[in-house]
Write an enzyme that holds these catalytic residues in place. Structure first.
Site, short mmCIF file in Angstrom:
data_model
loop_
_atom_site.label_atom_id
_atom_site.label_comp_id
_atom_site.label_asym_id
_atom_site.label_seq_id
_atom_site.Cartn_x
_atom_site.Cartn_y
_atom_site.Cartn_z
N SER A 228 36.46 -12.12 -22.76
CA SER A 228 36.54 -12.28 -24.20
C SER A 228 36.40 -13.76 -24.58
O SER A 228 35.41 -14.40 -24.25
CB SER A 228 37.87 -11.67 -24.68
OG SER A 228 37.86 -11.48 -26.07
N ASP A 455 31.97 -2.18 -27.10
CA ASP A 455 33.11 -3.10 -27.11
C ASP A 455 33.52 -3.37 -28.55
O ASP A 455 32.69 -3.76 -29.37
CB ASP A 455 32.71 -4.41 -26.41
CG ASP A 455 33.90 -5.33 -26.14
OD1 ASP A 455 34.73 -5.51 -27.05
OD2 ASP A 455 33.98 -5.87 -25.03
N HIS A 483 37.18 -2.86 -24.33
CA HIS A 483 36.93 -4.30 -24.38
C HIS A 483 36.86 -4.86 -22.96
O HIS A 483 37.83 -4.79 -22.21
CB HIS A 483 38.06 -4.97 -25.17
CG HIS A 483 37.90 -6.44 -25.36
ND1 HIS A 483 36.68 -7.03 -25.59
CD2 HIS A 483 38.81 -7.45 -25.35
CE1 HIS A 483 36.85 -8.32 -25.74
NE2 HIS A 483 38.13 -8.61 -25.58
#
Length: 516
Positions: A228, A455, A483
């Protein structure tokens, strides 16, 4: 992980925080790019930085079996390296063998604001594939301003409770003013409680800290897995130090070329994509609280629920009621992992029936609120980093209001609240030091970029974009939900990443893996 401030506030989520261009952005970009070039052309371990690069860490037991901890010093201000230090918490677990040790593998779970030490000790150091842990010392450092590394603090527990409940979809000027006041109080609290470190928690500074850690660990090059926001941190490291890039995995990638307004709007679309996947699954079940007609009808039912709790919050069994802001945050929290969908169905069933404790629990987990009413510093660090990294999206509430239609187009379910969430950096006390720009990292070794097609927090197109920007980027695609992709059940993904980490050979560019 991503987030931003409250509800949508939180949902613009870990990573984003509302920012876009303008003349200030252009000026900032010029300054930032000049600094990056200077950093790349001058040996950073020379001169005033020599004492940092030459540190000898004193490793000690952490209190967690198998792990050792140490404190790393870095300059508070790289422009004035004699002006004081920041103390950074580091943890490691040594390679278990068999096989030749490959050095250190640094991990970061994202955020910004996520504790890398907590991630290492709670998961990566014991849960990463055994062949990887056998060959690497697994290492983490909490970034400056995060968790155990001089954490940014902003509000007391009660004030943070109030902040998370502020109406994120203002219906009139009074509610708009209340939302602006909440953002102002948050920013002022950060400045009052964390004024020393607050100007120095940018991603560029954290990336430079990582290079000090690399040297202190005795590694010629950095090997790294970032998820991320951690992908932006890793890409920034590659931009600063392309010749020191070892094996970099950037999973759930950000696109550094986008303004924060674009990032927030894209992420809003990502949450819509994830919700539609949840809704399509939900309506096939007879107990779906949003009906069994269609995913589109389920979206309308959720919007109606949000409107209802905006007008009349429901009880939760404690002093906090479940209004629209906390309800939205609870739903968004469950979008990060399809494993949370059953919990969300149950929580929505109860909330629609007039009892909101299930959604409140999901929201509390998102905010990292403890049962005693205290909060981890996740959301504080999240805003602090984001508001330094990019200029504010809006000049004021009028700009946010104008942006609402484009956000609602991106997500009929979440759009309005997420548009207003991007207002938070407008009132930040520190001028931004970064700006949107492409990262090419010319001269770096092959870098593996991983993207998941559905995602919610880092839309798949960001991974495609980052892989194309990086001169040595290779894209690995996971066709699935949730995710990030590594360690989420796909043997195809894990095998490809493991081979890259262990052998240095990335998969063929464009390789695709399907959800099991």
């Amino acid at each position: 992980m991503l987030r931003t401030s409250a509800t949508a506030l939180a949902a613009a989520g870990l990573i984003l925080s509302g920012c876009t261009g303008g003349s200030d952005a252009a000026a900032s970009r010029t300054t930032t790019e000049a600094a990056v070039r200077a950093s790349a052309s001058v040996a950073p371990e020379s001169g005033a930085l020599k004492r940092y690069y030459g540190q000898k860490p004193k490793w000690r037991e952490c209190g967690v079996t198998g792990f050792q901890c140490a404190t790393l010093l870095a300059p508070l201000d790289y422009a004035k390296p004699d002006g004081g230090d920041v103390e950074l918490a580091v943890s490691r677990i040594r390679a278990t063998g068999p096989g030749k040790r490959l050095g250190s593998l640094l991990v970061n779970p994202g955020g910004p604001g996520g504790s890398a030490v907590g991630y290492l000790e709670g998961y990566a150091g014991i849960g990463y594939p055994a062949p990887v842990r056998a060959r690497y010392d697994m290492v983490a450092v909490d970034p400056r301003g995060v968790a155990r590394s001089e954490p940014v603090e902003c509000l007391t527990g009660p004030r943070m409770d109030a902040y998370t409940q502020v109406d994120q979809t203002p219906d009139d000027m009074a509610e708009t003013n209340a939302l602006s006041a909440a953002f102002k109080e948050f920013a002022a609290g950060c400045q009052k409680r964390s004024g020393k470190v607050l100007p120095h928690v940018s991603t560029v500074e954290t990336a430079r800290d990582m290079d000090i850690l690399r040297a202190v660990l005795g590694d010629e090059k950095l090997s790294y897995v970032g998820a991320s926001y951690g992908t932006f941190l890793g890409a920034t490291y590659a931009e600063l130090f392309p010749g020191r890039v070892g094996r970099l995995v950037l999973d759930g990638a950000m696109d550094p070329s986008l303004s924060a307004l674009e990032l927030n709007r894209d992420q809003t679309a990502g949450f819509e994509t994830a919700f539609r996947a949840f809704a399509a699954d939900c309506v096939r079940k007879q107990d779906c609280p949003l009906g069994t007609e269609s995913a589109a009808a389920a979206g309308e039912a959720l919007r109606a629920f949000f409107r209802d709790v905006d007008e009349k919050p429901v009880p939760t069994g404690e002093s906090r009621e479940l209004g629209e802001s906390l309800a939205t945050t609870g739903v968004i929290a469950a979008m990060y992992d399809e494993g949370a969908w059953p919990q969300l169905r149950e929580a929505l069933t109860r909330a629609i029936g007039g009892e909101g404790s299930g959604l409140l629990a999901l929201a509390d987990s998102y905010y990292e609120r403890e049962a005693d009413g205290t909060y981890a510093n996740l959301m504080y660090a999240n805003a602090a980093v984001n508001c330094l990294d990019l200029p504010a999206a809006y000049a004021g509430p009028a700009d946010a209001e104008k942006a609402v239609p484009s956000f609602e187009k991106a997500s009929p379910v979440f759009g309005e609240g997420l548009a207003w969430a991007a207002l938070n950096c407008t009132y930040w006390p520190m001028r931004p030091t970064g700006s949107p720009h492409r990262i090419t990292a010319d001269g770096a070794a092959p870098i593996l970029v991983v993207g998941t097609t559905r995602d919610p927090a880092t839309p798949y197109k960001w991974a495609r974009s980052l892989a194309a920007q990086l001169s040595s980027g290779t894209l690995l695609t996971y066709e699935g939900d949730g995710h990030t992709a590594y360690g989420r059940g796909s043997d195809c993904v894990d095998t490809a990443i493991n081979a890259y980490l262990l052998e240095g050979t990335p998969p063929q560019d464009g390789k695709r893996c399907s959800q099991p």
